[in-house]
Scaffold this motif. Structure first.
Motif, PDB file in Angstrom:
ATOM      1  N   UNK A 176       0.830  -1.212   0.000  1.00 23.70           N
ATOM      2  CA  UNK A 176       0.000   0.000   0.000  1.00 23.70           C
ATOM      3  C   UNK A 176       0.860   1.255   0.000  1.00 23.70           C
ATOM      4  N   UNK A 177       1.962   1.243   0.735  1.00 23.34           N
ATOM      5  CA  UNK A 177       2.817   2.437   0.756  1.00 23.34           C
ATOM      6  C   UNK A 177       3.403   2.716  -0.622  1.00 23.34           C
ATOM      7  N   UNK A 178       3.820   1.675  -1.341  1.00 23.16           N
ATOM      8  CA  UNK A 178       4.332   1.868  -2.704  1.00 23.16           C
ATOM      9  C   UNK A 178       3.206   2.335  -3.632  1.00 23.16           C
ATOM     10  N   UNK A 179       2.019   1.771  -3.469  1.00 23.04           N
ATOM     11  CA  UNK A 179       0.875   2.164  -4.294  1.00 23.04           C
ATOM     12  C   UNK A 179       0.516   3.639  -4.080  1.00 23.04           C
ATOM     13  N   UNK A 180       0.547   4.081  -2.850  1.00 21.82           N
ATOM     14  CA  UNK A 180       0.253   5.486  -2.554  1.00 21.82           C
ATOM     15  C   UNK A 180       1.375   6.379  -3.088  1.00 21.82           C
ATOM     16  N   UNK A 181       2.607   6.016  -2.804  1.00 14.59           N
ATOM     17  CA  UNK A 181       3.769   6.812  -3.208  1.00 14.59           C
ATOM     18  C   UNK A 181       3.835   6.958  -4.732  1.00 14.59           C
ATOM     19  N   UNK A 182       3.829   5.841  -5.432  1.00 10.75           N
ATOM     20  CA  UNK A 182       3.916   5.882  -6.896  1.00 10.75           C
ATOM     21  C   UNK A 182       2.610   6.391  -7.513  1.00 10.75           C
ATOM     22  N   UNK A 183       1.487   6.122  -6.868  1.00 13.69           N
ATOM     23  CA  UNK A 183       0.209   6.607  -7.375  1.00 13.69           C
ATOM     24  C   UNK A 183       0.122   8.119  -7.341  1.00 13.69           C
ATOM     25  N   UNK A 184       0.622   8.716  -6.273  1.00 15.07           N
ATOM     26  CA  UNK A 184       0.617  10.180  -6.169  1.00 15.07           C
ATOM     27  C   UNK A 184       1.523  10.790  -7.233  1.00 15.07           C
ATOM     28  N   UNK A 185       2.708  10.216  -7.423  1.00 17.76           N
ATOM     29  CA  UNK A 185       3.611  10.779  -8.436  1.00 17.76           C
ATOM     30  C   UNK A 185       3.036  10.609  -9.847  1.00 17.76           C
ATOM     31  N   UNK A 186       2.396   9.479 -10.122  1.00 18.60           N
ATOM     32  CA  UNK A 186       1.775   9.273 -11.438  1.00 18.60           C
ATOM     33  C   UNK A 186       0.590  10.213 -11.635  1.00 18.60           C
ATOM     34  N   UNK A 187      -0.188  10.436 -10.578  1.00 23.50           N
ATOM     35  CA  UNK A 187      -1.327  11.345 -10.670  1.00 23.50           C
ATOM     36  C   UNK A 187      -0.870  12.782 -10.903  1.00 23.50           C
ATOM     37  N   UNK A 188       0.178  13.203 -10.195  1.00 21.74           N
ATOM     38  CA  UNK A 188       0.722  14.558 -10.384  1.00 21.74           C
ATOM     39  C   UNK A 188       1.190  14.762 -11.820  1.00 21.74           C
ATOM     40  N   UNK A 189       1.932  13.791 -12.320  1.00 18.27           N
ATOM     41  CA  UNK A 189       2.457  13.885 -13.684  1.00 18.27           C
ATOM     42  C   UNK A 189       1.316  13.923 -14.701  1.00 18.27           C
ATOM     43  N   UNK A 190       0.341  13.070 -14.506  1.00 17.00           N
ATOM     44  CA  UNK A 190      -0.799  13.015 -15.415  1.00 17.00           C
ATOM     45  C   UNK A 190      -1.596  14.315 -15.398  1.00 17.00           C
ATOM     46  N   UNK A 191      -1.769  14.879 -14.219  1.00 18.99           N
ATOM     47  CA  UNK A 191      -2.500  16.138 -14.081  1.00 18.99           C
ATOM     48  C   UNK A 191      -1.720  17.295 -14.712  1.00 18.99           C
ATOM     49  N   UNK A 192      -0.417  17.334 -14.498  1.00 16.89           N
ATOM     50  CA  UNK A 192       0.408  18.402 -15.086  1.00 16.89           C
ATOM     51  C   UNK A 192       0.387  18.348 -16.613  1.00 16.89           C
ATOM     52  N   UNK A 193       0.354  17.136 -17.154  1.00 22.22           N
ATOM     53  CA  UNK A 193       0.375  16.968 -18.610  1.00 22.22           C
ATOM     54  C   UNK A 193      -1.028  17.000 -19.222  1.00 22.22           C
ATOM     55  N   UNK A 194      -2.051  17.069 -18.370  1.00 21.54           N
ATOM     56  CA  UNK A 194      -3.439  16.957 -18.846  1.00 21.54           C
ATOM     57  C   UNK A 194      -3.569  15.739 -19.764  1.00 21.54           C
ATOM     58  N   UNK A 195      -3.117  14.605 -19.244  1.00 20.94           N
ATOM     59  CA  UNK A 195      -3.020  13.378 -20.006  1.00 20.94           C
ATOM     60  C   UNK A 195      -4.394  12.900 -20.469  1.00 20.94           C
ATOM     61  N   UNK A 196      -4.472  12.530 -21.733  1.00 22.05           N
ATOM     62  CA  UNK A 196      -5.706  11.986 -22.314  1.00 22.05           C
ATOM     63  C   UNK A 196      -5.351  10.703 -23.056  1.00 22.05           C
ATOM     64  N   UNK A 197      -6.366   9.950 -23.408  1.00 19.66           N
ATOM     65  CA  UNK A 197      -6.140   8.699 -24.132  1.00 19.66           C
ATOM     66  C   UNK A 197      -5.649   9.008 -25.543  1.00 19.66           C
ATOM     67  N   UNK A 198      -4.771   8.161 -26.072  1.00 18.99           N
ATOM     68  CA  UNK A 198      -4.276   8.381 -27.433  1.00 18.99           C
ATOM     69  C   UNK A 198      -5.214   7.766 -28.471  1.00 18.99           C
ATOM     70  N   UNK A 199      -6.498   8.068 -28.349  1.00 19.71           N
ATOM     71  CA  UNK A 199      -7.499   7.522 -29.260  1.00 19.71           C
ATOM     72  C   UNK A 199      -8.158   8.663 -30.026  1.00 19.71           C
ATOM     73  N   UNK A 200      -9.060   8.311 -30.940  1.00 23.64           N
ATOM     74  CA  UNK A 200      -9.727   9.335 -31.741  1.00 23.64           C
ATOM     75  C   UNK A 200     -10.632  10.224 -30.896  1.00 23.64           C
ATOM     76  N   UNK A 201     -11.102   9.695 -29.768  1.00 24.91           N
ATOM     77  CA  UNK A 201     -11.862  10.496 -28.812  1.00 24.91           C
ATOM     78  C   UNK A 201     -10.979  10.636 -27.566  1.00 24.91           C
TER      79      UNK A 201
END
Length: 171
Positions: free
Chosen positions: A105-130
């Protein structure tokens, strides 16, 4: 003991809410999964967004379903030996193995927060037509992990109460 029951109630409430959300997600996946198959194979008009949102829903289902299943003791366990143990022996085994759960759980929280921050900063969207935003899903993963941690702590305290209670003496 009364204080602990008051602490347990909100954790149980959140877990039950996650279970109800999971129920809705299953209905969503069933309905849109059948709709996608119908559109694709009967009308020969595949959807551009259904399969992606169903995949998102499956990730959400794993998050909310895991919390609900742990709180309700619905996970499949290796019951070869564990099923025949007394309540105290089960509690001792759970206390010994909770270390691995805390690590996960600690790794999931730690890496999850960093992945969420990165995704939010990049305004990450799916690489699909929609283009569908991914960051809300990535933000929810560490949130669900924190709720999972609360359920694990609740289980740990209950196991410690079982171990140190004087009602049973069999180990």
């Amino acid at each position: 003991m009364k204080l602990w029951k008051k602490i347990e109630k909100p954790i149980d409430f959140i877990s039950d809410a996650f279970g109800k959300i999971g129920w809705l997600i299953i209905l969503y996946c069933m309905f849109l999964g059948v709709t996608d198959v119908f559109l694709r194979y009967v009308l020969n008009a595949p959807s551009l967004w259904i399969s992606t949102t169903v995949q998102f829903a499956m990730v959400l289902l794993a998050c909310v379903g895991g919390v609900y299943a742990l709180n309700d003791d619905a996970f499949v366990k290796l019951d070869l030996f564990y099923a025949n143990f007394s309540a105290k022996k089960k509690a001792v085994c759970d206390v010994i193995t909770v270390v691995y759960t805390f690590l996960f759980i600690s790794v999931l929280i730690w890496k999850g927060i960093s992945a969420a921050k990165m995704s939010l900063m990049m305004h990450q969207v799916t690489p699909t037509s929609v283009p569908i935003p991914i960051y809300p899903l990535k933000i929810f993963i560490p949130i669900a992990a924190v709720v999972f941690l609360l359920v694990v702590i609740k289980k740990l305290v209950n196991d410690l109460i079982t171990i140190f209670s004087s009602q049973q003496t069999d180990l």
